[in-house]
Motif scaffolding. Structure first.
Motif, mmCIF file in Angstrom:
data_model
loop_
_atom_site.group_PDB
_atom_site.id
_atom_site.type_symbol
_atom_site.label_atom_id
_atom_site.label_comp_id
_atom_site.label_asym_id
_atom_site.label_seq_id
_atom_site.Cartn_x
_atom_site.Cartn_y
_atom_site.Cartn_z
ATOM 1 N N TRP A 7 10.559 -11.365 52.524
ATOM 2 C CA TRP A 7 11.837 -11.348 51.803
ATOM 3 C C TRP A 7 11.695 -12.015 50.442
ATOM 4 O O TRP A 7 12.131 -11.476 49.426
ATOM 5 C CB TRP A 7 12.910 -12.057 52.630
ATOM 6 C CG TRP A 7 14.202 -12.223 51.892
ATOM 7 C CD1 TRP A 7 15.150 -11.262 51.663
ATOM 8 C CD2 TRP A 7 14.682 -13.415 51.260
ATOM 9 N NE1 TRP A 7 16.196 -11.783 50.925
ATOM 10 C CE2 TRP A 7 15.937 -13.100 50.676
ATOM 11 C CE3 TRP A 7 14.188 -14.719 51.139
ATOM 12 C CZ2 TRP A 7 16.691 -14.042 49.963
ATOM 13 C CZ3 TRP A 7 14.935 -15.660 50.440
ATOM 14 C CH2 TRP A 7 16.181 -15.317 49.859
ATOM 15 N N ARG A 8 11.063 -13.189 50.419
ATOM 16 C CA ARG A 8 10.900 -13.918 49.149
ATOM 17 C C ARG A 8 10.097 -13.078 48.149
ATOM 18 O O ARG A 8 10.440 -13.028 46.950
ATOM 19 C CB ARG A 8 10.197 -15.248 49.409
ATOM 20 C CG ARG A 8 9.863 -16.058 48.138
ATOM 21 C CD ARG A 8 11.123 -16.545 47.456
ATOM 22 N NE ARG A 8 10.841 -17.175 46.174
ATOM 23 C CZ ARG A 8 10.474 -18.452 46.027
ATOM 24 N NH1 ARG A 8 10.314 -19.228 47.099
ATOM 25 N NH2 ARG A 8 10.263 -18.947 44.835
ATOM 26 N N GLU A 9 9.067 -12.421 48.592
ATOM 27 C CA GLU A 9 8.263 -11.591 47.687
ATOM 28 C C GLU A 9 9.070 -10.407 47.168
ATOM 29 O O GLU A 9 8.925 -10.013 45.997
ATOM 30 C CB GLU A 9 7.000 -11.120 48.405
ATOM 31 C CG GLU A 9 5.993 -12.243 48.654
ATOM 32 C CD GLU A 9 4.874 -11.842 49.599
ATOM 33 O OE1 GLU A 9 3.826 -12.510 49.580
ATOM 34 O OE2 GLU A 9 5.060 -10.869 50.381
ATOM 35 N N HIS A 10 9.921 -9.845 48.028
ATOM 36 C CA HIS A 10 10.773 -8.740 47.566
ATOM 37 C C HIS A 10 11.765 -9.231 46.517
ATOM 38 O O HIS A 10 12.006 -8.549 45.509
ATOM 39 C CB HIS A 10 11.514 -8.114 48.744
ATOM 40 C CG HIS A 10 12.433 -6.998 48.345
ATOM 41 N ND1 HIS A 10 11.996 -5.881 47.656
ATOM 42 C CD2 HIS A 10 13.774 -6.837 48.511
ATOM 43 C CE1 HIS A 10 13.020 -5.076 47.426
ATOM 44 N NE2 HIS A 10 14.104 -5.633 47.932
ATOM 45 N N ILE A 11 12.343 -10.402 46.742
ATOM 46 C CA ILE A 11 13.263 -10.987 45.764
ATOM 47 C C ILE A 11 12.556 -11.177 44.422
ATOM 48 O O ILE A 11 13.089 -10.841 43.358
ATOM 49 C CB ILE A 11 13.809 -12.336 46.280
ATOM 50 C CG1 ILE A 11 14.739 -12.120 47.480
ATOM 51 C CG2 ILE A 11 14.522 -13.101 45.160
ATOM 52 C CD1 ILE A 11 16.009 -11.367 47.173
ATOM 53 N N GLU A 12 11.346 -11.693 44.452
ATOM 54 C CA GLU A 12 10.586 -11.912 43.219
ATOM 55 C C GLU A 12 10.264 -10.596 42.523
ATOM 56 O O GLU A 12 10.209 -10.540 41.281
ATOM 57 C CB GLU A 12 9.307 -12.686 43.529
ATOM 58 C CG GLU A 12 9.565 -14.131 43.942
ATOM 59 C CD GLU A 12 8.312 -14.856 44.387
ATOM 60 O OE1 GLU A 12 7.286 -14.168 44.621
ATOM 61 O OE2 GLU A 12 8.357 -16.091 44.497
ATOM 62 N N SER A 13 10.076 -9.525 43.308
ATOM 63 C CA SER A 13 9.772 -8.226 42.699
ATOM 64 C C SER A 13 10.989 -7.653 41.965
ATOM 65 O O SER A 13 10.836 -6.884 41.006
ATOM 66 C CB SER A 13 9.283 -7.238 43.776
ATOM 67 O OG SER A 13 10.361 -6.795 44.598
ATOM 68 N N ILE A 14 12.190 -7.997 42.414
ATOM 69 C CA ILE A 14 13.399 -7.552 41.720
ATOM 70 C C ILE A 14 13.550 -8.310 40.404
ATOM 71 O O ILE A 14 13.796 -7.713 39.355
ATOM 72 C CB ILE A 14 14.644 -7.754 42.604
ATOM 73 C CG1 ILE A 14 14.513 -6.927 43.887
ATOM 74 C CG2 ILE A 14 15.928 -7.371 41.851
ATOM 75 C CD1 ILE A 14 15.601 -7.187 44.903
ATOM 76 N N GLY A 15 13.409 -9.637 40.483
ATOM 77 C CA GLY A 15 13.374 -10.448 39.272
ATOM 78 C C GLY A 15 14.703 -11.052 38.876
ATOM 79 O O GLY A 15 15.772 -10.473 39.089
ATOM 80 N N GLU A 16 14.618 -12.227 38.260
ATOM 81 C CA GLU A 16 15.797 -12.964 37.833
ATOM 82 C C GLU A 16 16.594 -12.207 36.770
ATOM 83 O O GLU A 16 17.834 -12.267 36.755
ATOM 84 C CB GLU A 16 15.389 -14.340 37.299
ATOM 85 C CG GLU A 16 16.540 -15.274 37.006
ATOM 86 C CD GLU A 16 17.343 -15.632 38.246
ATOM 87 O OE1 GLU A 16 18.581 -15.759 38.121
ATOM 88 O OE2 GLU A 16 16.756 -15.768 39.341
ATOM 89 N N ASP A 17 15.908 -11.488 35.888
ATOM 90 C CA ASP A 17 16.626 -10.740 34.841
ATOM 91 C C ASP A 17 17.571 -9.713 35.450
ATOM 92 O O ASP A 17 18.704 -9.536 34.977
ATOM 93 C CB ASP A 17 15.622 -10.033 33.922
ATOM 94 C CG ASP A 17 14.874 -10.999 33.016
ATOM 95 O OD1 ASP A 17 15.306 -12.166 32.917
ATOM 96 O OD2 ASP A 17 13.865 -10.591 32.419
ATOM 97 N N ARG A 18 17.110 -9.033 36.494
ATOM 98 C CA ARG A 18 17.937 -8.038 37.164
ATOM 99 C C ARG A 18 19.154 -8.695 37.814
ATOM 100 O O ARG A 18 20.278 -8.185 37.724
ATOM 101 C CB ARG A 18 17.108 -7.297 38.218
ATOM 102 C CG ARG A 18 17.871 -6.357 39.138
ATOM 103 C CD ARG A 18 18.456 -5.170 38.409
ATOM 104 N NE ARG A 18 18.889 -4.140 39.356
ATOM 105 C CZ ARG A 18 19.663 -3.111 39.044
ATOM 106 N NH1 ARG A 18 20.079 -2.948 37.789
ATOM 107 N NH2 ARG A 18 20.006 -2.215 39.954
#
Length: 396
Positions: free
Chosen positions: A370-381
């Protein structure tokens, strides 16, 4: 300590039956008790049918249980395993009504049932562990939360919620028992919603906000599955029960009002006695064995959605954008995770395990957490989404 532990599960309702089933499937015998003998008998039949287990009337050795109780064992259980003339240490797993005064009265009473000091746990999903412990006279140090998630058999984690006086030996015994059930123990502090319910509440609330804003239930379901959740948020509410979902959500939004504006849908469902799977009707309709009858929302819920229909969140232009909604779900949970870590309730690795083991989350990309998926989306998004929907508190 764990070698001589015997389990007494008190409460033979829907969740108690699920916990009992999970124990027998994991090869663990239990004693189940309930004040209502008819409810206990029905629960025993259900559990044995689900597990091919066996039952007898063997009394719990070293315990004076003043309510009806039954001994249940997994199929092929060897009664000589763990047998001893020594008094066992009893572990109580309480799964009774989710009302603070009822639980406080129960634990003040149950302290006196055992010849040896017991380990006492509550399966509460919403109530403060510290306040329950405050009603106990002698064994508050031997008390903690042991929160199982629904569906219990399909979830591979359980929260161990500790208060300031819980002894380390008791925590370790509870963690060891959870591992016996082939689950990961998630040690968290006593805080509103703990971890899993606190992560879940804004996600479920956002789903209902979108539904009332005109987004189709089928689109919300598809978005949830794309995000990585195992089922529609509405099906999950039906599974855990609208009343339980409401109680859990209320604890979170009352404690953190800046995190969400509660949807009126759940209290309206409760007023209409829509009980979800347990009552055969909630967001969806269900057969007697709990199978969903179809993909369409029930007529009662459609009427309620129409009554509370309003788009005050700017959802008119996103109704079919599955990826956008999936990212909104991710954003709501990520913001909650950040708040949990900031308040020292749990660390990010525990939250990561809670998403997989407690909520059944599976990332869209194979072998991604889950954490890796969150990072793949990114804070900018996430910031872009929050700016686009400024009225949705859970995205900020």
């Amino acid at each position: 300590m764990t070698e001589s532990i015997r389990v007494l599960l008190v409460g033979a309702g829907v969740v108690g039956r699920a916990i009992a089933t999970d124990h027998l499937l994991a090869g663990c015998e239990i004693w189940m008790a309930d004040r209502d003998e008819a409810v206990l008998s029905e629960a025993c039949d259900v559990v044995l049918r689900r597990t091919d287990g066996i039952a007898d009337s063997a009394s719990p050795w070293g315990a004076a249980v003043p309510i009806p109780v039954v001994h249940m064992m997994p199929h092929g259980h060897d009664e000589t395993i763990g047998a001893s003339d020594a008094l066992p240490t009893w572990m109580v797993i309480e799964s009774i009504a989710e009302k603070l005064p009822i639980k406080q009265a129960f634990f003040a009473e149950v302290e006196n049932w055992f010849a040896r000091s017991p380990i006492l746990t509550t399966n509460t999903s919403t109530l403060p562990i510290t306040e329950i412990a405050g009603a106990m006279r002698t064994h508050s140090a031997r008390f903690c939360g042991m929160h199982f998630f629904m569906p219990v058999v399909g979830r591979h984690a359980a929260e161990i919620i500790v208060h300031s006086r819980t002894s380390e030996a008791v925590i370790e015994a509870c963690e060891g028992h959870v591992r016996r059930l082939k689950k990961a123990p998630l040690r968290v502090l006593d805080s509103p919603g703990f971890v899993v319910n606190r992560m879940l509440a804004p996600y479920l609330n956002l789903s209902m906000q979108l539904l009332c804003a005109g987004v189709a239930a089928s689109t919300i379901r598809e978005s949830a599955l794309r995000y990585g959740m195992p089922m529609s948020p509405f099906e999950l509410i039906d599974l855990i029960g609208p009343r339980t979902a409401f109680d859990g959500g209320r604890v979170v939004w009352q404690s953190f009002p800046h995190r969400m504006d509660p949807s009126p849908l759940l209290p309206a469902m409760i007023k209409r006695s829509l009980l979800g799977v347990a009552g055969h009707k909630g967001f969806y309709e269900y057969s007697g064995d709990g199978e969903r009858s179809g993909d369409d929302l029930s007529d009662d819920v459609n009427a309620l959605v129409e009554r509370y229909s309003r788009d005050d969140i700017g959802a008119a232009d996103i109704r079919g954008d599955v990826q956008l909604i999936a990212d909104m779900f991710a954003a709501s949970m990520w913001r909650e995770a950040q708040a949990i870590v900031a308040s020292d309730v749990a660390d990010m690795e525990t939250i990561n395990q809670a998403m997989a083991g407690g909520l059944g989350y599976v990332a869209p990309t194979i072998e991604t957490t889950w954490r890796e998926h969150i990072e793949s989306i990114g804070e900018d998004r996430f910031e872009q989404i929050a700016d686009r929907f400024p009225k949705l508190k859970s995205l900020r």
